[in-house]
Design a protein around this motif. Structure first.
Motif, PDB file in Angstrom:
ATOM      1  N   VAL A 174     -13.760   0.343  16.885  1.00  0.00           N
ATOM      2  CA  VAL A 174     -13.548  -0.696  15.930  1.00  0.00           C
ATOM      3  C   VAL A 174     -12.219  -1.382  16.342  1.00  0.00           C
ATOM      4  O   VAL A 174     -12.245  -2.904  16.208  1.00  0.00           O
ATOM      5  N   SER A 175     -11.023  -0.762  16.722  1.00  0.00           N
ATOM      6  CA  SER A 175      -9.887  -1.327  16.850  1.00  0.00           C
ATOM      7  C   SER A 175      -8.933  -0.396  17.711  1.00  0.00           C
ATOM      8  O   SER A 175      -9.012   0.824  17.555  1.00  0.00           O
ATOM      9  N   GLU A 176      -8.415  -1.034  18.790  1.00  0.00           N
ATOM     10  CA  GLU A 176      -7.343  -0.206  19.577  1.00  0.00           C
ATOM     11  C   GLU A 176      -6.137   0.317  18.889  1.00  0.00           C
ATOM     12  O   GLU A 176      -5.287   0.884  18.907  1.00  0.00           O
ATOM     13  N   ASN A 212     -11.974  -0.283  -0.477  1.00  0.00           N
ATOM     14  CA  ASN A 212     -11.594  -1.409   0.172  1.00  0.00           C
ATOM     15  C   ASN A 212     -10.106  -1.450   0.653  1.00  0.00           C
ATOM     16  O   ASN A 212      -9.888  -2.458   1.397  1.00  0.00           O
ATOM     17  N   ASN A 213      -9.287  -0.651   0.241  1.00  0.00           N
ATOM     18  CA  ASN A 213      -8.133  -0.522   0.913  1.00  0.00           C
ATOM     19  C   ASN A 213      -8.038  -0.135   2.460  1.00  0.00           C
ATOM     20  O   ASN A 213      -7.440  -0.333   3.292  1.00  0.00           O
ATOM     21  N   ALA A 214      -8.727   0.935   2.459  1.00  0.00           N
ATOM     22  CA  ALA A 214      -9.260   1.646   3.859  1.00  0.00           C
ATOM     23  C   ALA A 214      -9.907   0.608   4.786  1.00  0.00           C
ATOM     24  O   ALA A 214      -9.765   0.392   5.967  1.00  0.00           O
ATOM     25  N   ALA A 215     -10.851  -0.189   3.975  1.00  0.00           N
ATOM     26  CA  ALA A 215     -11.718  -1.137   4.892  1.00  0.00           C
ATOM     27  C   ALA A 215     -10.744  -2.353   5.059  1.00  0.00           C
ATOM     28  O   ALA A 215     -10.952  -2.976   6.423  1.00  0.00           O
ATOM     29  N   ALA A 216      -9.859  -2.829   4.331  1.00  0.00           N
ATOM     30  CA  ALA A 216      -8.846  -3.874   4.367  1.00  0.00           C
ATOM     31  C   ALA A 216      -8.102  -3.386   5.642  1.00  0.00           C
ATOM     32  O   ALA A 216      -7.679  -4.252   6.471  1.00  0.00           O
ATOM     33  N   TYR A 217      -7.503  -2.264   5.699  1.00  0.00           N
ATOM     34  CA  TYR A 217      -6.685  -1.817   7.009  1.00  0.00           C
ATOM     35  C   TYR A 217      -7.528  -1.925   8.191  1.00  0.00           C
ATOM     36  O   TYR A 217      -6.937  -2.323   9.171  1.00  0.00           O
ATOM     37  N   LEU A 218      -8.846  -1.639   8.190  1.00  0.00           N
ATOM     38  CA  LEU A 218      -9.674  -1.923   9.462  1.00  0.00           C
ATOM     39  C   LEU A 218      -9.827  -3.393   9.657  1.00  0.00           C
ATOM     40  O   LEU A 218      -9.490  -3.728  10.944  1.00  0.00           O
ATOM     41  N   HIS A 219      -9.996  -3.960   8.791  1.00  0.00           N
ATOM     42  CA  HIS A 219     -10.028  -5.673   9.079  1.00  0.00           C
ATOM     43  C   HIS A 219      -8.749  -6.201   9.547  1.00  0.00           C
ATOM     44  O   HIS A 219      -8.706  -6.935  10.326  1.00  0.00           O
ATOM     45  N   TRP A 220      -7.754  -5.720   8.868  1.00  0.00           N
ATOM     46  CA  TRP A 220      -6.328  -6.223   9.353  1.00  0.00           C
ATOM     47  C   TRP A 220      -5.985  -6.043  10.778  1.00  0.00           C
ATOM     48  O   TRP A 220      -5.490  -6.751  11.909  1.00  0.00           O
ATOM     49  N   SER A 221      -6.419  -4.570  11.407  1.00  0.00           N
ATOM     50  CA  SER A 221      -6.338  -4.425  12.713  1.00  0.00           C
ATOM     51  C   SER A 221      -6.940  -4.974  13.605  1.00  0.00           C
ATOM     52  O   SER A 221      -6.565  -5.285  14.677  1.00  0.00           O
ATOM     53  N   ILE A 222      -8.429  -5.352  13.178  1.00  0.00           N
ATOM     54  CA  ILE A 222      -9.226  -5.931  14.066  1.00  0.00           C
ATOM     55  C   ILE A 222      -8.466  -7.497  14.165  1.00  0.00           C
ATOM     56  O   ILE A 222      -8.648  -8.093  15.405  1.00  0.00           O
TER      57      ILE A 222
END
Length: 367
Positions: free
Chosen positions: A340-342, A208-218
């Protein structure tokens, strides 16, 4: 004393450059030998009065002269003969010779590390054709605390005090099953990615920590108002940017016309303007299984991808994000992160996953 090096961790790895998976320390012995070989060549080929006098003085020594030591050191590796041509000076050729010697000594250390039955397991994983070695080793340059880095290196070297290590390597008469009440052998791989007890809490937290970082970046990419620090970010189930019609869904099942079991990827990014949809799923498996897990994610969400294309009339793509529990990265993952995100970087995701693994290891008593 400061826990920056585990007493059972690999010593050769200390002196291998960080970009190659080592810890980047200077080997004083190799530095001395390199300097001796370079100085010997310089004295022999420099056509000036003082170098000739120094060389004559050195040759008069019964033992430990620069020339005799250089000859002995060069026998340790196969050194090419470098002639002092007109196009290069003695100093330039001496530097070239030193570079060759250092490279050969580095290769010898790497070979010794890889050939060890226990410590050599991790470098053998890095040699597999699907592994992105350059990206995998970047965590060693990400300024982790020395104690954490020392722990993670020891884990990669299989040197921590698991029950399997106690029984197989140390020869102790102990129970080798996992101390967390699992029925499997307690190995490094089992603790960081295969324990059913830890899977219910610790593995989910790391994921969840790793996925939350991706969500935050998006969210940052699409100018959605969120916290400045990713680790303070708490993803909401649905977030919108009304200006550009972007909808970001977090851990939300998709209602479909036909029954699809795998209908809940970690993140869904729905772009109504460009008629595109991204299904992003994050996983942190054993480092040995990263290629298998990427294929599993693509296969798992294929039906959902086709159903969304049919229902929403959007071009849909499944984007797997796979990072090994000890930081191994598969080729192609850097490109997936960019899809996913730049803003997001693979090194940051890798660091989050590895810190999660370090936290898990610290929670297991006596490891």
């Amino acid at each position: 004393m400061h826990k920056m090096l585990h007493p059972k961790a690999d010593v050769e790895r200390l002196y291998i450059p960080r970009k190659d998976g080592g810890r980047g320390l200077i080997d004083v012995e190799t530095a001395f030998k390199t300097a001796t070989i370079g100085l010997d060549y310089y004295l022999k080929h420099k056509e000036e009065q003082y170098p000739k006098q120094v060389l004559e003085h050195e040759r008069s020594k019964a033992k430990n002269s620069i020339s005799k030591n250089a000859t002995k050191f060069k026998r340790e590796v196969t050194m090419p003969e470098i002639e002092n041509g007109e196009d290069k000076s003695a100093s330039e050729n001496a530097k070239a010779l030193k570079h060759v010697f250092k490279s050969k000594m580095k290769s010898m250390k790497e070979e010794k590390w890889k050939n060890k039955a226990l410590h050599g397991q991790y470098p053998k994983i890095l040699e597999k054709p699907h592994v992105d070695t350059v990206t995998t080793n970047k965590w060693l340059s990400s300024n982790l605390k020395g104690e954490t880095e020392g722990l993670l290196v020891a884990v990669q070297d299989q040197a921590i005090n698991t029950r399997n290590y106690q029984k197989v390597i140390c020869g102790q008469q102990v129970e080798s099953k996992c101390r967390m009440r699992s029925q499997h052998e307690e190995t490094v791989d089992h603790i960081v990615s295969g324990c059913e007890v830890l899977a219910k809490t610790e593995y989910i937290s790391r994921h969840n920590n790793a996925a939350a970082y991706l969500h935050w970046s998006i969210c940052k990419d699409h100018d959605i108002e969120i916290t400045d620090k990713w680790y303070e970010h708490e993803p909401e189930t649905v977030m919108h940017n009304k200006d550009n019609n972007i909808t970001i869904m977090w851990d939300m099942p998709v209602n479909t016309d036909r029954t699809i079991t795998a209908n809940r990827p970690d993140i869904i990014v729905k772009d109504s303007v460009n008629s595109t949809c991204k299904l992003i799923d994050m996983t942190v498996p054993s480092d040995r299984n990263i290629a298998l897990k990427e294929a599993e994610i693509k296969s798992k969400y294929k039906d959902l991808e086709l159903e969304i294309q049919r229902m929403w009339h959007m071009k849909t793509v499944v984007i797997p994000v796979v990072v090994g529990a000890l930081g191994t990265v598969k080729k192609g993952m850097v490109e997936n992160i960019k899809k996913v995100s730049e803003r997001a970087t693979m090194t940051e995701i890798q660091k989050i996953c590895m810190l999660g693994s370090a936290r898990i290891l610290r929670k297991v008593p006596s490891v």
